[in-house]
Design an enzyme around this catalytic site. Structure first.
Site, PDB file in Angstrom:
ATOM      1  CE1 TYR A 150      -4.125   1.923   0.827  1.00  0.00           C
ATOM      2  CE2 TYR A 150      -2.734   3.045   2.426  1.00  0.00           C
ATOM      3  CZ  TYR A 150      -3.919   2.971   1.716  1.00  0.00           C
ATOM      4  OH  TYR A 150      -4.886   3.930   1.891  1.00  0.00           O
ATOM      5  CE  LYS A 154      -3.769   4.992  -1.243  1.00  0.00           C
ATOM      6  NZ  LYS A 154      -4.786   5.318  -2.272  1.00  0.00           N
TER       7      LYS A 154
END
Ligand code: NAP
Length: 249
Positions: A150, A154
């Site tokens: 993640y 991001k």
């Protein structure tokens, strides 16, 4: 002419709040999500409030579905000139336990999904010589234990944002990213459940470490999206704004 906005991951949470806000700002909104019933409900609620919206089911990581859906939006609502890349998932695990599927699915939805949606939508924005893309990053881009997939996605979205800002600026298209801290949604509720704490306790604990002493709400992020897509924000591009109730470094 009413401007058309697309919001991905709009069945609930931040995406649903962004769709409602953009509708009340006067945009015709296409709500996209895997959850077809969720986006149709959201679109019906906006329509009942006097706005204009449609809900469509799409997997943002699937090229054909994305191309077909963006074309359908252009046919039904008009050329999409605002895109909010919000669809997201988490598959948290420490690196040694993280599977190939955990990695691929998170990178697939956030990074590939934002790429596919932006590529499909930029055609209309550049033709109109006006557009706004807003990508949902996260404070996890700065590093977060258990989120190698993640946080890579991001952080990747921040580089993606800056590059699109450079490429699309001459067409009147701005591209910015919002990096939220803790926002109370199903995503953070699922993290609380995984950690075995009640969501209320989890939020209260998180709030203690946030300077404004509360966790964020989806509307906090919708407010910033509303600003980025506004006419007056045309000189702001390639920026990443951390919306986390305090400084992040
Ligand atoms: P959420 O409540 O889990 O909502 C995410 C939505 O995205 C869900 O409706 C989900 O649909 C949809 N989605 C997932 N995969 C998709 C795909 N392949 N194609 C289309 N739609 C898909 O999450 P949220 O908390 O509102 O988060 C929204 C965004 O903000 C995400 O990008 C997230 O990473 C980011 N963010 C959230 C926080 C936070 O604290 N909540 C903090 C920083 C950043 P299904 O339910 O059908 O899977």
């Amino acid at each position: 002419m009413t401007k058309v906005a697309i919001v991905t991951g709009a069945a609930r949470g931040i995406g649903a709040a962004v769709a409602r806000r953009l509708a009340s700002d006067g945009f015709a909104v296409a709500l996209l999500d895997l959850d077809e019933a969720g986006v149709q409900e959201g679109a019906a609620a906006i329509t009942a409030d006097g706005g204009k919206a449609i809900g469509l089911s799409v997997d943002v990581s699937d090229t054909e579905q994305v191309e077909a859906t963006v074309a359908k939006i252009a046919d039904e609502l008009g050329p999409p000139v605002v895109l909010v890349n919000n669809a997201g998932i988490t598959r948290d695990n420490l690196l040694f336990k993280m599977t190939d599927a955990d990695w691929d699915s998170v990178i697939g939805v956030h990074l590939r999904g934002s790429f596919l949606m932006s590529r499909a939508a930029q055609k209309y924005m550049t033709e109109q010589k006006w557009g706004r893309i807003v990508n949902l990053s996260s404070t996890s881009a700065l590093g977060n234990r258990g989120q190698a997939n993640y946080s890579a996605a991001k952080a990747g979205l921040q580089g993606f944002t800056k590059t699109l800002a450079i490429e699309l600026g001459k067409f009147g298209v701005t591209v910015n990213a919002i990096a939220p801290g803790f926002i109370a949604t199903d995503m953070t509720a699922a993290t609380a459940e995984r950690l075995g704490v009640s969501f209320e306790d989890f939020k209260a604990g998180a709030a203690q470490a946030i300077p404004v002493r509360r966790v964020g709400e989806p509307e906090d992020i919708a407010h910033l999206v509303s600003f980025f897509v506004s006419e007056g924000a045309g000189f702001i591009s390639g920026q990443v704004v951390y919306a986390a109730g305090g400084p992040t470094d």
